[in-house]
Design an enzyme around this catalytic site. Structure first.
Site, short mmCIF file in Angstrom:
data_model
loop_
_atom_site.label_atom_id
_atom_site.label_comp_id
_atom_site.label_asym_id
_atom_site.label_seq_id
_atom_site.Cartn_x
_atom_site.Cartn_y
_atom_site.Cartn_z
CB CYS A 62 -0.95 0.00 1.19
SG CYS A 62 -0.21 -0.57 2.72
CG HIS A 85 -0.67 4.00 4.79
ND1 HIS A 85 -1.26 3.68 5.99
CD2 HIS A 85 -0.33 2.82 4.21
CE1 HIS A 85 -1.29 2.36 6.12
NE2 HIS A 85 -0.74 1.82 5.06
N1 NAP Z 1 -4.65 -3.64 5.19
C1 NAP Z 1 -4.01 -3.03 4.20
O1 NAP Z 1 -3.95 -1.79 4.10
C2 NAP Z 1 -3.31 -3.84 3.16
C3 NAP Z 1 -2.81 -3.15 2.06
C4 NAP Z 1 -2.13 -3.86 1.08
C5 NAP Z 1 -1.97 -5.21 1.23
N2 NAP Z 1 -2.48 -5.87 2.33
C6 NAP Z 1 -2.31 -7.33 2.40
O2 NAP Z 1 -3.59 -7.93 2.25
C7 NAP Z 1 -3.68 -9.15 2.99
C8 NAP Z 1 -4.87 -9.15 3.93
O3 NAP Z 1 -4.85 -8.00 4.67
P1 NAP Z 1 -6.04 -7.47 5.58
O4 NAP Z 1 -5.50 -6.16 6.05
O5 NAP Z 1 -7.36 -7.51 4.91
O6 NAP Z 1 -6.02 -8.55 6.78
P2 NAP Z 1 -7.19 -9.01 7.79
O7 NAP Z 1 -8.16 -7.91 8.03
O8 NAP Z 1 -6.47 -9.58 8.96
O9 NAP Z 1 -7.94 -10.19 6.98
C9 NAP Z 1 -7.35 -11.44 6.73
C10 NAP Z 1 -8.30 -12.29 5.92
O10 NAP Z 1 -7.67 -13.54 5.63
C11 NAP Z 1 -8.58 -14.59 5.98
N3 NAP Z 1 -7.91 -15.83 6.31
C12 NAP Z 1 -7.17 -16.13 7.41
N4 NAP Z 1 -6.78 -17.42 7.39
C13 NAP Z 1 -7.31 -17.94 6.25
C14 NAP Z 1 -7.28 -19.24 5.65
N5 NAP Z 1 -6.63 -20.27 6.22
N6 NAP Z 1 -7.93 -19.45 4.49
C15 NAP Z 1 -8.59 -18.41 3.88
N7 NAP Z 1 -8.67 -17.18 4.39
C16 NAP Z 1 -8.02 -16.94 5.57
C17 NAP Z 1 -9.32 -14.03 7.15
O11 NAP Z 1 -10.49 -14.79 7.40
P3 NAP Z 1 -11.16 -14.88 8.87
O12 NAP Z 1 -11.90 -13.60 9.06
O13 NAP Z 1 -12.04 -16.08 8.78
O14 NAP Z 1 -10.02 -15.06 9.86
C18 NAP Z 1 -9.60 -12.62 6.64
O15 NAP Z 1 -10.66 -12.65 5.72
C19 NAP Z 1 -2.31 -9.29 3.64
O16 NAP Z 1 -1.48 -10.03 2.78
C20 NAP Z 1 -1.81 -7.86 3.71
O17 NAP Z 1 -0.40 -7.79 3.78
C21 NAP Z 1 -3.16 -5.21 3.28
#
Ligand code: NAP
Length: 334
Positions: free
Chosen positions: A135, A247
């Site tokens: 991001c 950010h």
């Molecule tokens: N947040 C940001 O600004 C941002 C920006 C760019 C990239 N990212 C990247 O995007 C990804 C997710 O980020 P997020 O911020 O959305 O995280 P998050 O809010 O913690 O969400 C994680 C997601 O992954 C799911 N998950 C966990 N274990 C799993 C499994 N075994 N099988 C399938 N799904 C599973 C979770 O499901 P449950 O709800 O069931 O646990 C939830 O839907 C990461 O790689 C992060 O580095 C994030």
């Protein structure tokens, strides 16, 4: 925006996370015609119902052949899940648009910000893994691109001020919980290495032997790859702050030649996806929910006339993740 060519069958891994939720919201905004939506999450969310395109879809867990028949799968569940499952989505005939860090620096994987290097794909591209950058990288390379094209870039220094939503739902909840109980002397913390409330933390990810943390290394390596400037002289310092979303980055950029403020500002203002704020400055709170990368406080350095300072702010869940992914899909399917 060009119209979508056909109704799409879309998978979303990480559908219950903060990026997944944002992706679902913008599917509606972008009027993506969806003939099938397959949401995936962990077993704790299995069976949950989600509304997309006027229909209700049930959250599933990942299992063999779960991507069969899909046109594209957006992955947003972290590196390990992407490493294992994104190649399987491609094998099943879908584009895997991956929001994790798993494939970004692979030489044979495209790392795309459509305004910057979207020319690398089009509707005749074959199913493959396409990486969505970090991001904080995305919002940096959008203003750097026109500056590089028009004036050339000597070097870049960036210091970030990153919101807790960048650490997903656990990060977001940790700040909200600490805020609710702000009068407590001590706050437990898990999502961040120290208490985030009333604080700022100069560490995002883990430290390498060179003293840089992983977020800083991602920004430096990914920017060079996306801008196609392998020798880009760039230094990043990343800081987590107690903002909920979006950010901010203070950026110093040294150009290869002297330019006027009007030329510098016009270069940014004329570029797709950028919004220049002249009369005020953007803040994370104000730009949350907005699409563009906002640039304000443009001014020239006192000691080096080729060096400029700017303040760059963008919604990390939207342009920094979900929206960028959807814009990649737009190149493929519209
Ligand atoms: N947040 C940001 O600004 C941002 C920006 C760019 C990239 N990212 C990247 O995007 C990804 C997710 O980020 P997020 O911020 O959305 O995280 P998050 O809010 O913690 O969400 C994680 C997601 O992954 C799911 N998950 C966990 N274990 C799993 C499994 N075994 N099988 C399938 N799904 C599973 C979770 O499901 P449950 O709800 O069931 O646990 C939830 O839907 C990461 O790689 C992060 O580095 C994030």
């Amino acid at each position: 925006m060009k119209p979508w060519k056909k109704p799409l069958k879309v998978g979303l891994v990480g559908a219950t996370g903060v990026v997944g939720e944002t992706f679902i919201n913008i599917l509606e905004e972008y009027a993506l015609p969806i003939s099938e939506f397959r949401p995936f999450a962990s077993s704790q969310s299995e069976g949950q119902k989600l509304e997309v395109g006027g229909k209700t879809w049930t959250v599933q867990v990942l299992k063999p052949n779960c991507f069969d028949g899909l046109d594209m799968v957006f992955f947003s569940s972290g590196d390990d899940i992407s490493k294992e499952w994104a190649p399987l989505a491609v094998k099943a005939g879908a584009f895997a648009i991956d929001n994790s860090n798993a494939f970004r620096m692979n030489a044979d994987v495209l790392l795309l910000v459509p305004e910057v290097n979207g020319n690398l794909i089009n509707e005749s591209s074959k199913p493959q893994i396409i990486a969505n950058p970090n991001c904080s990288t995305i919002q940096l390379v959008v203003p750097l691109k026109p500056l590089s094209d028009l004036f050339g870039i000597e070097d870049v220094t960036v210091s970030t001020y990153q919101a807790v939503s960048g650490a997903g739902l656990p990060g977001y909840d940790e700040l909200l919980n600490q805020t609710k109980n702000f009068h407590q002397a001590d706050h437990s913390f898990k999502a961040f290495p120290k208490q985030i409330l009333f604080n700022c933390i100069p560490q995002i990810g883990s430290f390498g032997d060179d003293g840089f943390c992983t977020e800083e290394t991602k920004i430096m390596n990914e920017s060079a790859k996306i801008l196609d400037l392998p020798n880009l002289n760039i230094s990043a310092f990343t800081v987590r702050i107690p903002a909920l979303n979006s950010h901010a980055e203070a950026v110093w950029v040294t150009l290869k030649k002297e330019v006027s403020k009007v030329d510098f500002t016009n270069a940014l203002g004329n570029f797709d996806g950028l919004a220049v704020v002249d009369d005020d400055y953007p803040t994370p709170l104000e730009v949350s929910g907005e699409e563009p990368v906002f640039v304000g406080r443009i001014h020239q350095d006192k000691h080096n006339k080729k060096r400029w300072l700017m303040w760059v702010v963008s919604d990390n869940l939207k342009k920094g993740a979900a929206l960028n992914g959807l814009q990649i899909a737009e190149r493929l399917f519209s």
